[in-house]
Design an enzyme around this catalytic site. Structure first.
Site, PDB file in Angstrom:
ATOM      1  N   ASP A 178      30.586 -39.279  29.827  1.00 31.93           N
ATOM      2  CA  ASP A 178      29.908 -39.933  28.707  1.00 31.93           C
ATOM      3  C   ASP A 178      29.996 -39.021  27.493  1.00 31.93           C
ATOM      4  O   ASP A 178      29.290 -38.006  27.405  1.00 31.93           O
ATOM      5  CB  ASP A 178      28.439 -40.215  29.059  1.00 31.93           C
ATOM      6  N   LYS A 241      28.700 -47.184  24.831  1.00 27.16           N
ATOM      7  CA  LYS A 241      27.325 -46.950  25.261  1.00 27.16           C
ATOM      8  C   LYS A 241      26.457 -46.780  24.033  1.00 27.16           C
ATOM      9  O   LYS A 241      26.881 -46.176  23.051  1.00 27.16           O
ATOM     10  CB  LYS A 241      27.319 -45.690  26.143  1.00 27.16           C
ATOM     11  N   LYS A 277      27.311 -50.076  28.217  1.00 23.86           N
ATOM     12  CA  LYS A 277      26.186 -49.370  28.817  1.00 23.86           C
ATOM     13  C   LYS A 277      25.073 -49.166  27.796  1.00 23.86           C
ATOM     14  O   LYS A 277      25.191 -48.326  26.907  1.00 23.86           O
ATOM     15  CB  LYS A 277      26.647 -48.008  29.358  1.00 23.86           C
TER      16      LYS A 277
END
Lengths: 341, 796
Positions: A178, A241, A277
C-alpha cells in the site's frame, strides 16, 4: 406489455453497462497506460449530486435476515485487518494474524453453515518491519500480507528511500504493497509527476499487488480525487485506496463513489480492471453493508469480492461479529463474547 | 443453512418487506367502507361506492363512497358554517392547529407511508423518505404563515371556502400542498381526493379529528370527475385549486369562467432535462433516475425529455443504459426497490399506447434486459424505458406520458438546447446539468418554466413556490407566492357590479361635428408606429352631452395579431435592467406632466369636471413614478437558504400581455395597468376604454418622446370584449388583464382555456382607481410577473 413493445425492445438490445462490467470477471492485472491527460483533465465532479447519490444508496438498498448474514460474512472476507501503530510489536501482529485466520467464532460459523468454508479476512496490513512476523504467522493460511510503504503516511521522504522501502517489504514476503502518493503533486496539478512517481513504485512492487493511497482527506475536492485516482490507475495501480487512516477525514461515501466511478471510466476507456479499498473510519457492520451496496450498484458483482474490494479497518470486524451473533441468535451481543485481535 | 453459502455466490439482495399489519388491521376495521368527512365526522359509506385496489397485485383494499352533488353541497355548507369561527381565531391560534397537524402527521408517519404505498403503488422508500416528510414540512411551514399572515399581508383577507381537487400521484403530499396554505390563510376547505387513491386523505381526516381541528374546517369528499365537477361548480366556493391533467384544467377553467372564483391550476408537463457536455455525466445519469424513474414517472414535473449535447450523447446513453440495468422494480413494500407499481391498469394502457406510438414513429426504444420479467408478472408494472433518436415533433417529445419513459434528443449549441427545451406547450420544470455556471444560469434564465433545478432535479420545499409557465398552469404552491393564492384584497368583497357595456356606436359617419377646429385623427399605435385600423372602419367618440369629439379606429383581430407580433419583437424591453426601465418610466412621468393641461382638457371633453380631470392627470403622473420606483425593486427573493443551496424566486415578465382597460378613469385606469406591466418588463397590447380612448391614444406621443422602445406598448382601439376575445384566444399572449363587464370576464376566462393563459379579471366589478388601495400596489406587481424558482446546490 404489448408484443410491439417487446419486439422493439428485442431489436434494440445492445451492449449494456453490465455486460461491459462482466469483462472484469476474467480480469488480469492492471498494466496501466501511457500518461493520457485527456482521460481526466476536464473532469469536474459535482459534489451535491455525489452526496445525494450516496445519501440515498443505503435507503434504496438493504439486506435482511440470511442475506444480511451472508453480506456480513463477505465483508469479513474483504477486510484488510490492520495494525499501523508506533507501538506495534511482533506479539501484537501475531495476535492480529491469528484473528485473520479465525475471524468468527466456530459456533457462529456452524450456525451459518460455513464451518468448512475456510473463512478468513482478506489480508492483514502492517508496517514493513512487521511483514516477516506476519508472513510467518500466516503461513499456510492463504491470507496475504499487505505492507504500507513509501514513507507512510506522509510520503515526504526521498524517492529513493520510498522505493527502497517497497523493495524491503517485498523482500520480507509482502504480497501487497500500500503506497502513498505525493499529495503535493495533486494539489499543484502536477499530474505528470504523479504518474511518474506511481509508475516507479509499481515497477518496484514487481509481482506484489500495489494499492495507491490517495489520502483523499488531504486532496479536498472530488475533482482532485477523481483525477488522482485516474492517474494512479494509468500508472498501473492494482487498487486505489482512499486514505492512510491518519487524515482528519478518511473514507467517506462521496469520495468512494468518485473513485469507484473513476474505476468504471478507466475500465471503459482501457479495458483494465482496478480494485478499490476504502480505509479509515469504517467501524460498523452497517457501514460495511453500505460500501458493499456502493460497489455492487456502481461497479457490479465482481467488486463485492476480495480480489477487487477491501476494507482497511481495525475495529470493523468486532462490530460485524456482534451483528452476526445477533443474526444467528436474535439476541444483541457484546464485544467481550468475541475473541480480540 | 446452505442458503448463506449460495448467497455468498450471487450476492443478491433478497427480500426486505416493510411490515403492513397495522395498516391491514385499519383497513379490516373499515371493511364496511369509508364515507366522506363532513363537518368533523365521517358519513356512513352508503349509496354508490367504488372499490380501491392495490395496484401492485390487484387486491381489493377498500370500498369508498362516491359523493353526489348533495354530499358536496353538505360539505360546502359545513365549510361555510365553520368559516366565521375559523377566521375569528387569531393567527397564533390557527398556527397551533396547523402545528398540531404537522406533529400528528409525524407521529403517524410510517402508518401513512405504508398506506400510501398500498394505495398508490409507489415504493415505501419514497413514501417514507420523501412524501410523508414533505407533508409534515408543509404543515410546519404553513403554521408559520398562519402566525404571520396579518403582518405579511396587510389589506388582505382569506378568500373563503376553498374547493380543492388533488391527483393520485402524490395523494397525501398534494393534499398538504392544498390544505396547509388554505388553513393558514384562514380559509376552510372541501377537498376531493383522487378516485385511484383516496385512502391517505381519509387517514388525514382521522388525524384532523385526533388533533382537534374544529369541525368543518377540513372536509373531504370522495369520488371521480363528476364529484369534482360538482365541487368546482358549487356557488359556495370562493377559490378552486386543482392539480391534475391539462385537459381537466381546461375544463375547470371553462366551468368556473365568470363565476368570480379564484383559480389556481397545477397541470401537466414535458419537462426538459438538459445535459451539457461539461456536466458531471454520472451525476446527470443519476439525476435522470430521480427525474423520470421517481414515482414511476408519474410526476407532473418529471424530467421526461432528455436534451443532450451531441458530442456526449453516446456516452451519456451508454451510462444511462448501464444504470437502468441496475434499477430494481417490484413489490412497492420492499425496502430495496427503485420502482413500484403504476397506479392503475388504465394508466398502464395509456403508457403503452404512447410507447407504441413512439415505436411506430421510428424512435429507438431500449429497456433493461430484465424488462420481460416485468411484463410477464402480475400487477401494474412498467419497466424503465429509454427512447433515443427522438425527433422534437414526435409524440414522445410533445405529449406527456406520465410513466417511466424518457425521450432523448440531442443539441449542438446552448441556444439550441433552450430552443428545444421551450419547444413545448408546457413549462413546468427544467433540469440543467453543467459544471459551468455561466452556461447553467444562462439556460436557467431563458428556459420557460416555473421551476429550474441546476445540477439537481425534483427538489421541493414548502418555502419555495412550485408551479408552471404556459399550459402547465398558473398560480404557485409553497412560499409567500403560494399564500397569496388563498387571499383577496379586503376592499374587493364590497366592490359593486358595473353595468354591462353598452353596444358600440355604429362605425359609420355620425352627426355632431362643429367643423371649427382642425380635424383630429386618433390612430392606433403598433410597434412604435401610428397605424390605421385594418378594418378601414372608424367609430365616433362622443363627449359631454353627446358632443362628437373624434373618430377612433375600429380594431379587429388582425390589429391584435399585428400588435402581438410587434410586442414579441420588442424583447429588448424585457432584457433591460430594472434601472433602465425605471429611467424610461420616470422620463415618461416627466413628459406626461409636461402635457398635463392637454390631457386634462381631453378628460374634460370626455365629461370630467376640471378639478377631477386635473386630479386624474396628477394621479397618473404619480402612478407612473410609483412603478418607476418599483421597476428595480420588485425583483424576487431567496428561499430556504442553506449553506450549500441557493434557491432564487425570480420575478420574470410574462413577455407579452394583453390588457383591456376600464371605462372608469380613462387615463388613470390605462396608466395604472400599463405601468406596472411594463415596469416588470412585459410588452403589452392594450385596448383603452372604448368610450373614451382619446386620452390614452394621446399617450403614444408621450411614449414616443420618453424612449419607450417600439413595440413595448401597443394600443388598439375598438370594442373591448371583441378585442379581449381575440386576445384570450391568442396562444402567443401569456397573460391577460381584463377590466370590463361581467360578460367580458366570463368570456375571457372561458376563452383563455385554449393556452391556459393567466387571466386577471375584475369580475365585472368597479374599482376606484384613485384609491391607492385599489388602484396600485403589490397586487398589480404580483400579477405582472410569473415566478421562476431556480434551485442551485453547490459546493466543493
Amino acid at each position: 406489455m404489448s408484443r410491439n413493445i417487446a419486439e422493439a425492445a428485442a431489436t434494440h438490445r445492445e451492449v449494456t453497462g453490465s455486460q461491459l462490467v462482466s469483462l472484469a470477471s476474467a480480469h488480469k492485472r492492471n498494466t496501466g497506460t501511457d500518461f493520457l491527460p485527456a482521460m481526466f483533465e476536464n473532469m469536474s465532479v459535482n459534489l451535491s449530486a455525489t452526496e445525494r447519490r450516496t445519501a440515498t444508496l443505503a435507503t434504496r438498498r438493504t439486506v435482511k435476515k440470511d442475506w444480511q448474514a451472508a453480506w456480513l460474512v463477505r465483508a469479513i472476507e474483504c477486510i484488510d485487518l490492520t495494525t499501523l501503530a508506533g507501538d506495534d510489536t511482533p506479539g501484537k501482529v501475531e495476535r492480529l494474524c491469528a484473528k485473520a485466520r479465525n475471524p468468527l467464532r466456530p459456533d457462529l460459523l456452524k450456525a451459518l453453515g460455513l464451518e468448512d468454508y475456510g473463512l478468513t479476512t482478506g489480508a492483514v496490513c502492517v508496517y514493513p518491519m512487521m511483514v516477516a512476523t506476519a508472513v510467518k504467522a500466516l503461513e499456510g493460511s492463504g491470507v496475504p500480507v499487505a505492507s504500507v510503504a513509501t514513507g507512510f503516511p506522509a510520503g515526504l521522504t526521498p524517492m529513493k528511500d520510498r522505493l527502497a522501502e517497497i523493495a524491503y517489504a517485498v523482500g520480507e514476503g509482502a504480497d501487497e504493497i500500500d503506497i502513498v502518493i505525493s499529495r503535493r503533486h495533486v494539489l499543484t496539478g502536477n499530474w505528470a509527476a504523479l504518474y511518474e512517481e506511481v509508475r516507479a513504485m509499481r515497477e518496484a512492487c514487481g509481482d506484489a499487488h500495489m494499492k495507491a493511497i490517495l489520502s483523499t482527506g488531504e486532496l479536498k475536492t472530488l475533482s482532485n480525487v477523481y483525477k488522482a485516482s485516474m492517474v494512479s490507475m494509468m500508472a498501473g495501480s492494482d487498487f486505489v485506496k482512499t486514505s492512510t487512516g491518519m487524515e482528519a477525514v478518511n473514507a467517506t461515501l462521496p469520495v468512494s463513489l468518485t473513485m469507484v466511478r473513476s474505476i468504471r471510466d478507466y475500465l471503459r476507456f482501457t479495458g483494465n480492471v482496478c480494485g478499490f479499498k476504502p480505509a479509515g473510519g469504517i467501524r460498523t457492520a452497517k457501514d460495511a453493508i453500505s460500501w458493499l451496496i456502493l460497489m455492487k450498484e456502481e461497479l457490479g458483482d465482481d467488486w463485492v469480492k476480495p480480489d477487487l474490494f477491501r476494507f482497511g479497518a481495525s475495529s470493523l470486524l468486532g462490530d460485524i461479529e456482534r451483528q452476526i451473533e445477533h443474526n444467528v441468535t436474535g439476541r444483541y451481543s457484546s464485544a467481550d463474547r468475541h475473541g480480540m485481535a | 443453512m446452505n442458503e448463506i453459502r449460495n448467497i455468498l455466490k450471487t450476492m443478491e439482495y433478497g427480500p426486505a418487506p416493510e411490515d403492513d399489519k397495522d395498516v391491514r388491521a385499519w383497513l379490516a376495521n373499515h371493511e364496511q367502507g369509508f364515507g366522506h368527512f363532513i363537518g368533523g365526522a365521517f358519513t356512513p359509506a352508503k349509496g354508490k361506492t367504488f372499490t380501491v385496489h392495490n395496484p401492485a397485485n390487484g387486491e381489493k383494499l377498500a370500498e369508498v363512497a362516491i359523493a353526489d352533488p348533495g354530499d358536496v353541497d353538505k360539505a360546502v355548507g359545513e365549510a361555510t358554517k365553520a368559516l366565521k369561527k375559523w377566521q375569528a381565531l387569531s393567527g397564533n391560534q390557527r398556527a397551533r392547529h396547523i402545528y398540531a397537524l404537522a406533529r400528528h402527521v409525524q407521529k403517524h408517519s410510517r402508518f401513512l407511508a405504508v398506506l400510501e404505498t398500498l394505495d398508490n403503488g409507489k415504493t415505501i422508500r419514497e413514501t417514507r423518505d420523501i412524501d410523508i416528510p414533505l407533508v409534515a414540512r408543509h404543515f410546519y411551514h404553513h403554521a408559520g404563515w398562519a402566525e404571520l399572515r396579518d403582518t405579511m399581508f396587510p389589506g388582505y383577507e382569506p378568500a373563503g371556502v376553498c374547493g380543492q381537487i388533488i391527483p393520485w400521484n402524490f395523494p397525501l403530499l398534494m393534499l398538504s400542498w392544498k390544505v396547509a396554505p388554505a388553513l393558514a390563510a384562514g380559509c376552510t376547505v372541501v377537498l376531493k381526493s383522487a378516485e385511484h387513491t383516496p385512502l391517505t386523505a381519509i387517514a388525514f381526516a382521522e388525524i384532523c379529528a385526533e388533533a382537534g381541528l374544529p369541525a368543518g374546517v377540513f372536509n373531504l369528499v370522495n369520488g371521480a370527475g363528476e364529484t369534482g365537477a360538482a365541487l368546482a361548480g358549487h356557488d359556495g366556493i370562493a377559490k378552486l385549486a386543482f392539480t391534475g391533467s391539462t385537459e381537466v384544467g381546461r375544463v375547470l377553467r371553462r366551468q368556473t369562467a365568470g363565476s368570480g372564483k379564484k383559480l389556481s391550476l397545477e397541470l401537466g408537463g414535458k419537462s426538459p432535462f438538459i445535459v451539457f457536455d461539461n456536466a458531471d455525466i454520472d451525476a446527470a445519469v443519476e439525476g435522470v433516475v430521480d427525474a423520470i424513474w421517481f414515482n414511476q414517472g408519474e410526476v407532473c414535473c418529471a424530467g421526461s425529455r432528455a436534451i443532450v449535447q451531441e458530442g456526449i450523447a453516446d456516452l451519456f446513453h451508454e451510462k444511462l443504459r448501464a444504470r437502468m440495468e441496475k434499477l430494481r422494480l417490484g413489490n412497492p413494500l420492499d425496502k430495496a426497490m427503485d420502482m413500484g407499481a403504476v397506479v392503475a391498469p388504465v394508466q398502464i394502457e395509456q403508457i403503452i399506447a404512447k410507447v407504441e406510438a413512439g415505436v411506430a414513429e421510428g424512435a429507438r426504444m431500449w429497456q433493461p434486459s430484465w424488462a420481460q420479467t416485468v411484463a410477464a408478472g402480475e400487477g401494474c408494472f412498467f419497466p424503465p424505458t429509454l427512447f433515443t433518436d427522438v425527433s422534437p415533433s414526435s409524440t414522445l417529445a410533445q405529449e406527456e406520458i406520465f410513466g417511466p419513459v424518457l425521450a432523448s434528443m440531442t443539441f449542438r449549441t446552448p441556444g439550441e438546447a433552450v430552443q428545444l427545451a421551450n419547444n413545448s406547450r408546457y413549462g413546468l420544470a427544467a433540469s440543467i446539468w453543467s459544471q459551468n455556471l455561466d452556461e447553467a444560469f444562462d439556460a436557467a434564465r431563458t428556459v420557460k418554466s416555473g421551476v429550474v433545478w441546476i445540477n439537481s432535479t425534483n427538489l421541493f420545499d414548502a418555502s419555495a413556490g412550485f408551479g408552471g409557465y404556459k399550459e402547465s398552469g398558473f398560480g404557485r404552491e409553497g412560499g409567500r407566492e403560494g399564500m397569496i393564492e388563498y387571499l383577496v384584497p379586503v376592499w374587493q368583497k364590497k366592490a359593486k357590479l358595473l353595468p354591462q357595456s353598452e353596444p358600440m356606436p355604429a362605425p359609420t359617419p355620425a352627426p355632431g361635428g362643429d367643423g371649427t377646429g382642425l380635424d383630429r385623427t386618433v390612430k392606433m399605435y403598433i410597434g412604435g408606429k401610428q397605424a390605421r385600423p385594418d378594418s378601414g372602419y372608424s367609430y365616433p367618440v362622443t363627449g359631454k352631452n353627446g358632443k362628437h369629439l373624434a373618430e377612433a379606429g375600429l380594431g379587429n383581430r388582425k390589429d391584435i395579431r399585428n400588435a402581438v407580433e410587434a410586442a414579441h419583437k420588442a424583447s429588448g424591453w424585457s432584457g433591460m435592467t430594472g434601472h433602465g426601465r425605471a429611467q424610461v418610466l420616470y422620463f415618461l412621468a416627466e413628459n406626461l406632466e409636461l402635457r398635463a393641461n392637454g390631457f386634462a382638457a381631453r378628460l374634460v371633453e370626455a365629461g370630467a369636471s376640471a378639478s377631477s380631470a386635473k386630479r386624474e392627470v396628477e394621479a397618473s403622473v404619480a402612478r407612473a413614478m410609483r412603478y418607476a420606483a418599483w421597476a428595480d425593486k420588485y425583483d424576487g427573493a431567496v428561499r430556504a437558504p442553506d449553506k450549500r443551496l441557493l434557491t432564487l424566486a425570480l420575478n420574470e415578465p410574462w413577455d407579452v400581455m394583453g390588457i383591456s382597460c376600464p371605462d372608469e378613469a380613462p387615463l388613470l385606469g390605462f396608466v395604472s395597468l400599463v405601468m406596472p406591466a411594463i415596469a416588470m418588463g412585459n410588452r403589452v397590447v392594450v385596448t383603452p376604454s372604448p368610450r373614451q380612448p382619446l386620452a390614452a391614444c394621446d399617450l403614444y406621443q408621450v411614449l414616443d418622446t420618453s424612449d419607450v422602445p417600439p413595440g413595448t406598448v401597443n394600443i388598439i382601439t375598438g370594442d373591448r370584449n371583441m378585442l379581449a376575445d381575440t386576445m384570450a384566444k391568442h396562444d402567443d399572449i401569456a397573460a391577460l388583464w381584463y377590466f370590463g363587464d361581467s360578460e367580458g370576464t366570463e368570456l375571457v376566462e372561458r376563452e383563455s382555456a385554449g393556452n391556459l393563459k393567466a387571466v386577471w379579471a375584475n369580475d365585472g366589478k368597479e374599482r376606484d382607481w384613485s384609491d391607492p388601495a385599489q388602484g396600485q400596489g403589490e397586487e398589480f406587481l404580483f400579477r405582472a410577473v410569473r415566478i421562476k424558482t431556480i434551485w442551485t446546490p453547490f459546493g466543493v
